[in-house]
Design an enzyme around this catalytic site. Structure first.
Site: not given
Length: 275
Positions: A211, A246
Site C-alpha cells: 500500500k 492479507r
C-alpha cells in the site's frame, strides 16, 4: 488461527486493482495464481472483483458476479479443500458466491453498505448462509476528531449490528482498514497500536501489502518493491495481536510469519515435528 497466524493470499480479478490489475483476466490465469499461492502456503484465497483503490469506479453486482462466479466455480472444482474468501460489500454478490462454493466474506464496508443506522445487511446475509464474515473499518474521509475513539466505535457498531442480525460471535473477524479513509500517519498508528483492535475480543485481519503508505515511508513508488514494508508491518502486526495477514507475496511473508509467531509464543513455542 488460535495457534498460528493465518495467511490470506490476494487474488485480484478486477482490471484496475492498484498493483496487479488485469493479471487474472481469465480462468486459466486465476487457476495458475491460486495454485502458486496455495503451494507457497496460503491458508485462504481472497477473491476480489471490484477495485477499492482511491479513485476507483464502483461496479454493479452483475459485473462483479460475472468476474467472480466462474472463478469461484473453477477453484472449487480444482482445489476442493481450499478455503475461498470473497471480497465484496454487496449482499447479493456474497450470497451467490457462497452458494457457488465460497466459504467466507470479506466486507470492506463493515457489513453496512446501503444500510440504515440500525441494520447490517451483510450480517443478515452471512447469518443465513452460516459463513464467517470479516468486518473492516472504513470511512470516506480522514476527518477524525478523536481517531482511536472513532475507529473503535465504528468497529463496535459493525460487530453489534452483525450480531443483532444473527451472526454468531465466533464467526466474526475485524479489520482496522489500513489505507481506507486514513492519513499515512493514521495508517501507521493502526499497526503500531493494533492491540487496541485485538482487545475488542475478535480475531484481527491486517492488510498492509504494497500500500501507498509503505511507499511514502520507504520512498518507493513501485508497489512491487515495497517488500520490506510488507515484512515489517506483518511482524509488528503479529506482535500486536493480528490473527491473519492479507498479502500478495505469500512466499516472502511465510518465514516472517513463522518467526514472528515463534517470538509471540515464547516459552510455549514447540519445534515442528521432524519429517
Amino acid at each position: 488461527w488460535r495457534k498460528r497466524t493465518l495467511i490470506m493470499g490476494i487474488m485480484n480479478l478486477a482490471p484496475d486493482s492498484f498493483s496487479d490489475g488485469g493479471q487474472l483476466d481469465d480462468e486459466a490465469s486465476a487457476l495458475r495464481r491460486a495454485e502458486l499461492l496455495l503451494a507457497e502456503g496460503a491458508d485462504i484465497l481472497d477473491l476480489g472483483a471490484e477495485s477499492t483503490r482511491p479513485g476507483s469506479v464502483p461496479v454493479d453486482a452483475s459485473t462483479e458476479l460475472s468476474r467472480l462466479r466462474p472463478i469461484v466455480k473453477a477453484l472449487r472444482q480444482r482445489f476442493p479443500q481450499a478455503v475461498l474468501s470473497v471480497d465484496t460489500y454487496k449482499p447479493e454478490v456474497a450470497r451467490a458466491c457462497v452458494e457457488g462454493g465460497a466459504d467466507l466474506i470479506n466486507d470492506v464496508e463493515g457489513g453496512r453498505f446501503g444500510a440504515r443506522p440500525d441494520e447490517s445487511p451483510m450480517g443478515s446475509t452471512c447469518a443465513a448462509l452460516r459463513c464467517p464474515l470479516i468486518l473492516m473499518h472504513r470511512r470516506a474521509q480522514a476527518d477524525y476528531e478523536d481517531f482511536w475513539t472513532e475507529v473503535l466505535q465504528g468497529l463496535r457498531t459493525s460487530l453489534r449490528l452483525a450480531q443483532a442480525a444473527g451472526m454468531p460471535k465466533e464467526q466474526l473477524w475485524t479489520d482496522p482498514g489500513f489505507g481506507f479513509g486514513k492519513t499515512p500517519a493514521q495508517n501507521l498508528m493502526l499497526v503500531r497500536d493494533l492491540a487496541k483492535i485485538a482487545a475488542l475480543g475478535f480475531p484481527v485481519l491486517l492488510g498492509t501489502s504494497r500500500k501507498s503508505t509503505l511507499g511514502l515511508v520507504l520512498d518507493e513508488p513501485d508497489p512491487l518493491r515495497r517488500g520490506v514494508g510488507n515484512e515489517v508491518t506483518a511482524a509488528w502486526g503479529i506482535a500486536q495481536g493480528a490473527s491473519m495477514l492479507r498479502v500478495h507475496d505469500v512466499a516472502a511473508l511465510r518465514p516472517i510469519v513463522r518467526m514472528a509467531d515463534a517470538l509471540r509464543h515464547g516459552p510455549h513455542w514447540e519445534a515442528p515435528a521432524a519429517r
